[in-house]
Design an enzyme around this catalytic site. Structure first.
Site, PDB file in Angstrom:
ATOM      1  N   CYS A 183      13.302  11.116   7.068  1.00 40.62           N
ATOM      2  CA  CYS A 183      13.034  10.591   8.500  1.00 40.62           C
ATOM      3  C   CYS A 183      14.561  10.537   9.311  1.00 40.62           C
ATOM      4  O   CYS A 183      14.395  10.911  10.553  1.00 40.62           O
ATOM      5  CB  CYS A 183      12.576   8.893   8.518  1.00 40.62           C
ATOM      6  SG  CYS A 183      13.966   8.080   7.271  1.00 40.62           S
TER       7      CYS A 183
ATOM      8  N   GLU B 273       9.525   1.325  10.727  1.00 36.13           N
ATOM      9  CA  GLU B 273      10.351   2.333  10.288  1.00 36.13           C
ATOM     10  C   GLU B 273       9.909   3.581  10.684  1.00 36.13           C
ATOM     11  O   GLU B 273       8.984   3.958   9.960  1.00 36.13           O
ATOM     12  CB  GLU B 273      10.991   2.347   9.101  1.00 36.13           C
ATOM     13  CG  GLU B 273      11.774   0.913   8.523  1.00 36.13           C
ATOM     14  CD  GLU B 273      13.080   1.206   9.417  1.00 36.13           C
ATOM     15  OE1 GLU B 273      13.673   2.143   9.782  1.00 36.13           O
ATOM     16  OE2 GLU B 273      13.811  -0.085   9.220  1.00 36.13           O
TER      17      GLU B 273
ATOM     18  N   LYS C 106       0.759  -1.238  -0.066  1.00 38.39           N
ATOM     19  CA  LYS C 106       0.111   0.031  -0.150  1.00 38.39           C
ATOM     20  C   LYS C 106       0.910   1.360  -0.024  1.00 38.39           C
ATOM     21  O   LYS C 106       1.496   1.639   1.167  1.00 38.39           O
ATOM     22  CB  LYS C 106      -1.037  -0.035   1.212  1.00 38.39           C
ATOM     23  CG  LYS C 106      -1.883   1.107   0.964  1.00 38.39           C
ATOM     24  CD  LYS C 106      -2.595   1.670   2.412  1.00 38.39           C
ATOM     25  CE  LYS C 106      -2.027   2.823   2.805  1.00 38.39           C
ATOM     26  NZ  LYS C 106      -1.813   4.040   1.942  1.00 38.39           N
TER      27      LYS C 106
ATOM     28  N   GLU D  23       9.461  15.861  15.376  1.00 37.43           N
ATOM     29  CA  GLU D  23       9.740  16.087  14.016  1.00 37.43           C
ATOM     30  C   GLU D  23       9.196  16.875  13.275  1.00 37.43           C
ATOM     31  O   GLU D  23       7.877  16.727  13.139  1.00 37.43           O
ATOM     32  CB  GLU D  23       9.592  14.409  13.708  1.00 37.43           C
ATOM     33  CG  GLU D  23      10.175  14.184  12.162  1.00 37.43           C
ATOM     34  CD  GLU D  23       9.665  12.927  11.750  1.00 37.43           C
ATOM     35  OE1 GLU D  23       8.601  12.308  11.804  1.00 37.43           O
ATOM     36  OE2 GLU D  23      10.755  12.288  11.318  1.00 37.43           O
TER      37      GLU D  23
END
Ligand code: NAD
Length: 501
Positions: free
Chosen positions: A303, A269, A193, A400
């Protein structure tokens, strides 16, 4: 029969037409979704509609799981030997190589990253990743274990079965390659997906997977929203393993769904807030360039972005002067302009999110050295932004941002810096800049992160494991390590002559 979209490119870096199928790819066929719903695909350069793709539904997920299981039981999994799986992956890598410019153009159109960066990093890395795992497919080895002369004990690494793979929008094709490479190499059946924001390169590569000749059902692709298709995949009892890359928030939902359903194996992750540490003995010019690459590459949407830059007080002023000049020199604009370093952020949502972090930094009293504003009349462009005068409690230091925004913080001694760098819930990556190898390595060993770069940043290789400490994730992708995510270990004990009396 689902439609195909044709995009005509006439840009300085790429000219030509590209066709992309818009449906779902299930059981070796392109099909319409059972709901009839579509998802808009938006061009981040101007906020306009590119096309609409098919939205998958829970019913489509059931069909894909059934097809994947059928393939696993008949034509894939243990029914296709490693050499044949290697050949198919090698063919896929070749087809991707032949279509590399097209893939880069689609990535630039859909994600907003520049054509040149997409071509030289995303696409090349993705091809290498598929080729790397082609090399592993016939080298999945178990062990023979010594127990007693009366027995033979051996261990098989069998493919785990049907796996779901959910990926984000920041590196659409690379994330696909990281996921499907080891899964297909080991013989798992895949249901992928992609992110609803960036579906185009995955759709294009699904055509190449078909052309390469993978058996029907061994690879399936379902586009859809995370809270629908993603959630159903995470909860599905017919899926043995789920590999997820995305936010820490959604990562928690994946684990919860697994624990409430069939305890499918989970690898995650997740996010990061990586430190870049510049010691006073660093090569200053190189440290400035690498630290800038650490945060601004891919528009800060990495990331592992080095979004907290710590600079030794002895060189802080010099660093800041050069780093600010360098930041101001980065050209922001059209992803197809060869001079441009940074294109638009991926979506309206992400653009709003980044600007709200910039606002919060200003409100909490941090100083903007450069940037801090949106750019242009249309599209999701944001200036590369540096904050100083920050406090550890500020949101821009702790959370973040996932945009071209960094904080620069002064430090005094080596013991302080390790504690400062580790003061985060994340642990994905870090960079250390020093010409003193002992100082650099002893710092690298004390940082709680899955990757530490010494005198470099953001460099990834298919053969090097990548993943997070702490809340940056569970498990490792890439390298030999990723194979273990997709294999189940079976010990077979054979009695040669141990007789019961
Ligand atoms: P996201 O978590 O919003 O979405 C990621 C994927 O999860 C998308 O495909 C989305 O549709 C799906 N999803 C959303 N809700 C879901 C749910 N309830 N159940 C199942 N699936 C769901 O993340 P994003 O905004 O696409 O990507 C940005 C995040 O990804 C950042 O936090 C970034 O750090 C992280 N990321 C991590 C890595 C890594 O390797 N560690 C790499 C790239 C991105």
């Amino acid at each position: 029969m689902p439609e195909t979209y044709v995009h005509k490119f006439d840009t300085p870096t790429f000219k030509g037409e590209i066709s992309v199928p818009l449906g779902l790819y299930i059981d070796g066929k392109w099909v319409d979704g059972s709901s009839g719903n579509k998802i808009d695909v938006i061009n981040p350069s101007n906020g306009k509609l590119i096309t609409k793709i098919t939205e998958g539904s829970p019913k489509d997920v059931d069909l894909a799981v059934a097809a994947a299981q059928k393939a696993f039981d008949t034509t894939w999994g243990l029914h296709k030997n490693g050499f044949e799986r290697a050949r198919l992956l090698q063919k896929l890598g070749d087809l991707m190589e032949q279509n590399a410019d097209k893939l880069a153009a689609l990535e630039a159109l859909d994600n907003g990253k520049t054509f040149n960066w997409a071509r030289t990093t995303d696409i090349d890395h993705s091809i290498r990743c598929i080729q790397y795992y082609a090399g592993w497919a016939d080298k999945i080895l178990g062990q023979t274990i010594e127990t007693s002369e009366a027995k033979l004990v051996y261990v098989r690494h069998e493919p785990i079965g049907v796996v779901a793979q959910i990926i984000p929008w920041n590196f659409p094709l690379q994330m696909m390659a990281w996921k499907i490479g080891p899964a297909l190499a080991t013989g798992c059946s895949v249901i992928l997906k992609p992110s609803e924001f960036t579906p185009l390169t995955a759709l294009f590569v699904a055509q190449l997977i078909h052309e390469a000749g993978f058996p029907a059902g061994s690879f399936n692709l379902i586009n859809g929203y995370g809270h629908v298709v993603g959630q159903v995949l995470a909860e599905h009892n017919g899926i043995e393993k789920i590999a997820f890359t995305g936010s820490t928030l959604v990562g928690r939902k994946i684990m919860e769904a697994s624990s409430k359903s069939n305890l499918k194996k989970v690898t995650l992750e997740l996010g990061g807030k990586s430190p870049s540490i510049v010691f006073d003995d660093a090569d200053l010019e190189q440290a400035v360039k690498w630290a800038a690459f650490g945060i601004y590459y891919n528009h800060g949407q990495c990331c592992c972005a080095g979004s907290r830059i710590f600079v030794h007080e002895k060189i802080y002023d010099q660093f800041m002067q050069r780093f600010t000049e360098h930041t101001k020199s980065l050209k922001v604009g059209d992803p197809f302009d060869p001079e441009v370093y940074q294109g638009p952020q991926v979506s309206q949502q992400q653009y709003d999110r980044i600007l709200s972090y910039i606002k919060s930094g200003k409100e909490e009293g941090a100083t903007i050295v450069t940037g801090g504003e949106p750019l242009g009349q249309e599209g999701y462009y944001i200036q590369p932004t540096i904050f100083t005068d920050v406090k550890p409690s500020m949101k821009i230091v702790r959370e973040e941002i996932f945009g071209p925004v960094c904080v620069v913080i002064k430090f005094k001694d080596d013991d302080d810096i390790v504690a400062m760098a580790n003061d985060t819930i994340y642990g994905l990556a870090a960079s250390v800049f020093s010409q003193n190898v002992t100082r650099a390595l002893s710092t690298a060993h004390k940082i709680r992160a899955g990757t530490v770069w010494v005198n470099t940043a953001n460099m990834l290789y298919p053969q090097v494991p990548f993943g997070g400490y702490k809340q940056s994730g569970i498990g490792r992708e890439l390298g030999e390590y990723a194979l273990a995510n997709y294999t189940a270990v079976k010990a077979v004990q054979v009695n040669l002559h141990l007789n019961l009396s």
